[in-house]
Motif scaffolding. Structure first.
Motif, mmCIF file in Angstrom:
data_model
loop_
_atom_site.group_PDB
_atom_site.id
_atom_site.type_symbol
_atom_site.label_atom_id
_atom_site.label_comp_id
_atom_site.label_asym_id
_atom_site.label_seq_id
_atom_site.Cartn_x
_atom_site.Cartn_y
_atom_site.Cartn_z
ATOM 1 N N LYS A 279 4.543 -2.109 11.185
ATOM 2 C CA LYS A 279 5.279 -1.835 12.417
ATOM 3 C C LYS A 279 4.355 -1.242 13.471
ATOM 4 N N GLU A 280 3.550 -0.267 13.079
ATOM 5 C CA GLU A 280 2.648 0.383 14.023
ATOM 6 C C GLU A 280 1.592 -0.578 14.569
ATOM 7 N N ASN B 106 -7.977 7.662 5.432
ATOM 8 C CA ASN B 106 -7.028 7.936 6.510
ATOM 9 C C ASN B 106 -6.374 6.650 7.017
ATOM 10 N N LYS B 107 -5.357 6.823 7.833
ATOM 11 C CA LYS B 107 -4.562 5.696 8.323
ATOM 12 C C LYS B 107 -5.416 4.699 9.108
ATOM 13 N N ASN B 108 -6.300 5.162 9.974
ATOM 14 C CA ASN B 108 -7.121 4.262 10.784
ATOM 15 C C ASN B 108 -8.019 3.388 9.914
ATOM 16 N N GLU B 109 -8.622 3.985 8.886
ATOM 17 C CA GLU B 109 -9.466 3.205 7.968
ATOM 18 C C GLU B 109 -8.632 2.155 7.229
ATOM 19 N N ARG B 110 -7.458 2.571 6.745
ATOM 20 C CA ARG B 110 -6.578 1.651 6.023
ATOM 21 C C ARG B 110 -6.153 0.494 6.928
ATOM 22 N N GLN B 111 -5.774 0.804 8.172
ATOM 23 C CA GLN B 111 -5.329 -0.250 9.083
ATOM 24 C C GLN B 111 -6.469 -1.197 9.454
ATOM 25 N N THR C 44 4.564 2.726 3.008
ATOM 26 C CA THR C 44 3.397 2.977 3.861
ATOM 27 C C THR C 44 2.972 1.690 4.558
ATOM 28 N N ILE C 45 2.951 0.593 3.804
ATOM 29 C CA ILE C 45 2.577 -0.705 4.383
ATOM 30 C C ILE C 45 3.586 -1.109 5.451
#
Length: 152
Positions: free
Chosen positions: A46-47, A2-7, A40-41
């Protein structure tokens, strides 16, 4: 993944590597069997509000946004001294013409410095537009931002 793990992994990677561009980040993630697109990166950067900071060797690398107030103005002063090409004033507006690639980080540093004269900043690759509360505030801010020794 998921996004949180990736970030979370992205934070780790930029803290332990000098990642200069999005492609470098895609490659570091791929080395960990995390396949993502450049788009995606770009969204993650940005986020996460990642900024580009100068390397001692002359390039730039991604960094986490600064949370400590005391260092912000010092970093802003150094960035302006090294990367400002021209400062222009018109009414309530201050425009900073920067070395390409420096606009977003300088815009972020100005926002984080919380100058009372600043209404909003907008930064693109090589330009920062600062909207001040008044023309007098623009003059005051410009005097503060103008580096003592500008070699450009």
């Amino acid at each position: 993944m998921n996004k949180n793990e990736r970030q979370k992994i992205i934070k780790e990677l930029i803290s332990t590597n000098e990642v200069e561009n999005q492609e470098g980040l895609v490659q570091l993630l791929a080395a960990r069997d995390i396949n993502v697109t450049q788009a995606t990166i770009s969204r993650d950067i940005k986020e996460m509000q990642l900024i580009k900071e100068p390397n001692p060797e002359g390039g730039y690398h991604y960094s986490l946004p600064v949370r400590q107030q005391p260092n912000v103005r010092q970093r802003l002063t150094a960035s302006l001294r090294n990367d400002l090409k021209e400062l222009k004033i018109s009414d309530r507006f201050v425009a900073l013409l920067m070395v390409p690639g420096c606009g977003p980080s300088v815009s972020q540093l100005i926002q984080r410095a919380h100058f009372p004269q600043v209404f909003v900043t907008i930064g693109d690759d090589s330009t920062v537009l600062i909207v001040c509360n008044s023309a007098a505030d623009a003059e005051k801010l410009a005097a503060h931002l103008q580096p003592q020794s500008n070699n450009h």
